[in-house]
Scaffold this motif. Sequence first.
Motif, PDB file in Angstrom:
ATOM      1  N   ALA A 118      -4.623  -7.071 -10.692  1.00  0.00           N
ATOM      2  CA  ALA A 118      -4.851  -5.796  -9.420  1.00  0.00           C
ATOM      3  C   ALA A 118      -5.664  -5.666  -8.938  1.00  0.00           C
ATOM      4  CB  ALA A 118      -4.849  -4.999 -10.991  1.00  0.00           C
ATOM      5  N   VAL A 119      -4.968  -4.645  -7.780  1.00  0.00           N
ATOM      6  CA  VAL A 119      -6.282  -4.349  -6.147  1.00  0.00           C
ATOM      7  C   VAL A 119      -6.438  -3.395  -6.448  1.00  0.00           C
ATOM      8  CG1 VAL A 119      -6.503  -3.713  -3.890  1.00  0.00           C
ATOM      9  CG2 VAL A 119      -5.023  -5.930  -4.364  1.00  0.00           C
ATOM     10  N   GLU A 120      -8.477  -3.247  -6.284  1.00  0.00           N
ATOM     11  CA  GLU A 120      -8.401  -1.536  -6.720  1.00  0.00           C
ATOM     12  C   GLU A 120      -8.607  -0.942  -4.780  1.00  0.00           C
ATOM     13  OE1 GLU A 120     -12.165   0.542  -8.983  1.00  0.00           O
ATOM     14  OE2 GLU A 120     -11.515  -0.985  -9.054  1.00  0.00           O
ATOM     15  N   TRP A 121      -8.623  -0.146  -4.292  1.00  0.00           N
ATOM     16  CA  TRP A 121      -7.926   0.128  -3.053  1.00  0.00           C
ATOM     17  C   TRP A 121      -8.779   1.564  -2.847  1.00  0.00           C
ATOM     18  CZ3 TRP A 121      -6.299  -2.672   0.723  1.00  0.00           C
ATOM     19  CH2 TRP A 121      -5.661  -2.066   2.343  1.00  0.00           C
ATOM     20  N   ALA A 144      -8.216  11.048   1.990  1.00  0.00           N
ATOM     21  CA  ALA A 144      -8.961   9.649   1.181  1.00  0.00           C
ATOM     22  C   ALA A 144      -8.283   8.876  -0.027  1.00  0.00           C
ATOM     23  CB  ALA A 144     -10.413   9.613   1.403  1.00  0.00           C
ATOM     24  N   VAL A 145      -8.460   8.214  -0.651  1.00  0.00           N
ATOM     25  CA  VAL A 145      -7.936   7.659  -2.041  1.00  0.00           C
ATOM     26  C   VAL A 145      -8.762   6.353  -2.458  1.00  0.00           C
ATOM     27  CG1 VAL A 145      -5.900   7.009  -0.613  1.00  0.00           C
ATOM     28  CG2 VAL A 145      -5.539   7.575  -2.974  1.00  0.00           C
ATOM     29  N   HIS A 146      -8.706   6.791  -3.356  1.00  0.00           N
ATOM     30  CA  HIS A 146      -9.312   5.686  -4.562  1.00  0.00           C
ATOM     31  C   HIS A 146      -8.624   5.049  -4.930  1.00  0.00           C
ATOM     32  CE1 HIS A 146     -12.332   3.602  -7.046  1.00  0.00           C
ATOM     33  NE2 HIS A 146     -11.146   3.116  -6.801  1.00  0.00           N
ATOM     34  N   CYS A 147      -7.213   4.244  -5.336  1.00  0.00           N
ATOM     35  CA  CYS A 147      -5.703   4.226  -6.250  1.00  0.00           C
ATOM     36  C   CYS A 147      -6.198   2.492  -7.034  1.00  0.00           C
ATOM     37  CB  CYS A 147      -5.450   4.348  -5.082  1.00  0.00           C
ATOM     38  SG  CYS A 147      -4.943   3.916  -4.280  1.00  0.00           S
ATOM     39  N   THR A 155       3.068 -10.056 -18.256  1.00  0.00           N
ATOM     40  CA  THR A 155       3.070 -10.897 -17.625  1.00  0.00           C
ATOM     41  C   THR A 155       4.439 -11.274 -16.793  1.00  0.00           C
ATOM     42  OG1 THR A 155       4.489 -12.601 -19.145  1.00  0.00           O
ATOM     43  CG2 THR A 155       2.452 -12.771 -19.082  1.00  0.00           C
ATOM     44  N   ASN A 156       5.437 -10.043 -16.329  1.00  0.00           N
ATOM     45  CA  ASN A 156       5.762  -9.853 -16.106  1.00  0.00           C
ATOM     46  C   ASN A 156       6.179  -9.310 -14.645  1.00  0.00           C
ATOM     47  OD1 ASN A 156       8.028 -10.545 -18.332  1.00  0.00           O
ATOM     48  ND2 ASN A 156       7.921  -8.676 -18.862  1.00  0.00           N
ATOM     49  N   ILE A 157       6.782  -9.818 -13.850  1.00  0.00           N
ATOM     50  CA  ILE A 157       6.778  -9.050 -12.406  1.00  0.00           C
ATOM     51  C   ILE A 157       7.956  -8.004 -11.972  1.00  0.00           C
ATOM     52  CG2 ILE A 157       7.405  -9.046  -9.709  1.00  0.00           C
ATOM     53  CD1 ILE A 157       6.049 -11.245 -10.014  1.00  0.00           C
ATOM     54  N   GLN A 158       6.869  -6.763 -11.711  1.00  0.00           N
ATOM     55  CA  GLN A 158       6.832  -5.030 -11.734  1.00  0.00           C
ATOM     56  C   GLN A 158       5.330  -4.738 -11.125  1.00  0.00           C
ATOM     57  OE1 GLN A 158       8.080  -3.057 -15.306  1.00  0.00           O
ATOM     58  NE2 GLN A 158       6.896  -1.025 -14.826  1.00  0.00           N
ATOM     59  N   GLY A 159       5.913  -4.174 -10.043  1.00  0.00           N
ATOM     60  CA  GLY A 159       5.231  -3.497  -9.070  1.00  0.00           C
ATOM     61  C   GLY A 159       4.685  -1.941  -9.663  1.00  0.00           C
ATOM     62  N   ARG A 160       3.243  -1.824  -9.957  1.00  0.00           N
ATOM     63  CA  ARG A 160       2.721  -0.803 -10.402  1.00  0.00           C
ATOM     64  C   ARG A 160       2.033   0.227  -9.240  1.00  0.00           C
ATOM     65  NH1 ARG A 160       0.975  -1.586 -16.571  1.00  0.00           N
ATOM     66  NH2 ARG A 160       0.387  -3.458 -15.452  1.00  0.00           N
ATOM     67  N   PHE A 161       1.898   1.716  -9.916  1.00  0.00           N
ATOM     68  CA  PHE A 161       0.488   1.978  -8.473  1.00  0.00           C
ATOM     69  C   PHE A 161      -0.201   3.105  -9.918  1.00  0.00           C
ATOM     70  CE2 PHE A 161      -0.575   5.885  -6.801  1.00  0.00           C
ATOM     71  CZ  PHE A 161      -1.499   5.643  -5.298  1.00  0.00           C
ATOM     72  N   CYS A 162      -2.078   3.517  -9.497  1.00  0.00           N
ATOM     73  CA  CYS A 162      -1.763   4.529 -10.194  1.00  0.00           C
ATOM     74  C   CYS A 162      -3.179   5.156  -9.271  1.00  0.00           C
ATOM     75  CB  CYS A 162      -1.853   4.032 -11.460  1.00  0.00           C
ATOM     76  SG  CYS A 162      -3.644   3.012 -11.799  1.00  0.00           S
ATOM     77  N   LEU A 163      -3.012   6.470  -9.803  1.00  0.00           N
ATOM     78  CA  LEU A 163      -4.711   6.853  -8.979  1.00  0.00           C
ATOM     79  C   LEU A 163      -5.645   6.732 -10.086  1.00  0.00           C
ATOM     80  CD1 LEU A 163      -3.368  10.118  -7.327  1.00  0.00           C
ATOM     81  CD2 LEU A 163      -4.162   8.443  -6.163  1.00  0.00           C
ATOM     82  N   ARG A 164      -6.973   7.440  -9.367  1.00  0.00           N
ATOM     83  CA  ARG A 164      -7.785   6.726  -9.684  1.00  0.00           C
ATOM     84  C   ARG A 164      -8.475   8.394 -10.825  1.00  0.00           C
ATOM     85  NH1 ARG A 164     -14.536   7.029  -7.865  1.00  0.00           N
ATOM     86  NH2 ARG A 164     -15.641   7.309  -9.446  1.00  0.00           N
ATOM     87  N   PRO A 165      -8.683   7.876 -12.698  1.00  0.00           N
ATOM     88  CA  PRO A 165      -8.745   9.123 -13.039  1.00  0.00           C
ATOM     89  C   PRO A 165      -9.855  10.515 -12.757  1.00  0.00           C
ATOM     90  CG  PRO A 165      -8.758   7.044 -14.315  1.00  0.00           C
ATOM     91  CD  PRO A 165      -8.941   6.626 -13.200  1.00  0.00           C
ATOM     92  N   GLY A 166      -9.617  11.608 -12.775  1.00  0.00           N
ATOM     93  CA  GLY A 166     -10.432  12.089 -12.358  1.00  0.00           C
ATOM     94  C   GLY A 166      -9.913  12.685 -10.359  1.00  0.00           C
ATOM     95  N   TYR A 167      -9.125  11.938  -9.987  1.00  0.00           N
ATOM     96  CA  TYR A 167      -8.830  12.086  -9.055  1.00  0.00           C
ATOM     97  C   TYR A 167      -8.097  11.803  -8.381  1.00  0.00           C
ATOM     98  CZ  TYR A 167     -13.838  11.170  -8.337  1.00  0.00           C
ATOM     99  OH  TYR A 167     -15.584  11.098  -8.180  1.00  0.00           O
TER     100      TYR A 167
END
Length: 335
Positions: A118-121, A144-147, A155-167
């Motif tokens: 994953a990418v930590e952004w 500002a965001v940390h996500c 192992t399947n192709i599926q886009g996912r996104f989440c925010l940092r816990p606590g933020y």
Amino acid sequence: MKTGLPFRRPRPLWFVALLTTFVLVLPAPAQTGQLAPGVRGLATRAPKNMKIDGDLAEFKDAFCTPVEYFSFDAKTLRNRAVQFFYLWDDEAFYAGLRTLDEAPANFADDNHLWEGDAVEWYFDTRQDENFRSQAWPTNANPGAVHCYWTGLKGTNIQGRFCLRPGYLNAIPKIMIEVGARRTRRGMEVEFKLPWANFPDFKPKLNEVIALDAELCYSDGGPRIFRTFAYGSPLSVQQPANLGKIQLVEKLAPSLWKACGPVITPVRCDTAWTQNSRPQITGYMAIPPNHAEQIGVIWRNGHVTGDLRSGVPARRRAVAERPGRARHVSFVRHCL
């Protein structure tokens, strides 16, 4: 006990200068662009009709930061070398990721995406005294965001996104998109982060924001490695560690000097045991897609560079002493 293995010493300034003279000998007409103080990277304007499907064709002219090009173990390189790309328009900021990966996987649940590939952004659009602060803001919609984002579920192709816990109130998650696809040797992933998530920020040419892009590696299991395009793990604690990024129209030669360390990172090694006059070996990562703009200008002014799209290349040079390059060759690793 000393060994014959290479030892990574601080880079001699003269040798780094030898490898990076392309940013110092530009003709006068090229020396016209201006970047804000402290800017380390760019985001180039996106083409019209961006489609988030994992195909990085729209990123062919984007600013790129190559990462993890310098392993000498073939298997490690086949699972570490990556390219981050950055674009913007009036609607959103876009990031592209191309990876070498023999076992892409992310088995984490939807709230802990950093535990797999994953990418930590890290992203800061604030334009006041809080810009690049020493702590991530905890209030709602601070600018500002940390996500985290990934193109995989298992192992399947599926886009996912989440925010940092606590933020979890950092942004309202408006129209965020993640698209991905497999390639012969890894993955391509696209990320769209609309400016609507930052209502106090108005995108415009030459505006400065801050970001860091961290790639988490799993090698088919839990996270075992991480690397950063601009910063270090300190980015987790404070936005002050993020790199300043300027929104520009396109990558121009006049902008190379400020961005050289991230667009063409350099490694220099000195072997502990040598049967000749002391030599230093330098490697320069070469980004893709900028064949008409980026090469390496050696002492005679000749520009060379194999920058075929999708091929991370690194240039190797061995020098005995300042001003003398004994050997130059390309080492290519296909994506």
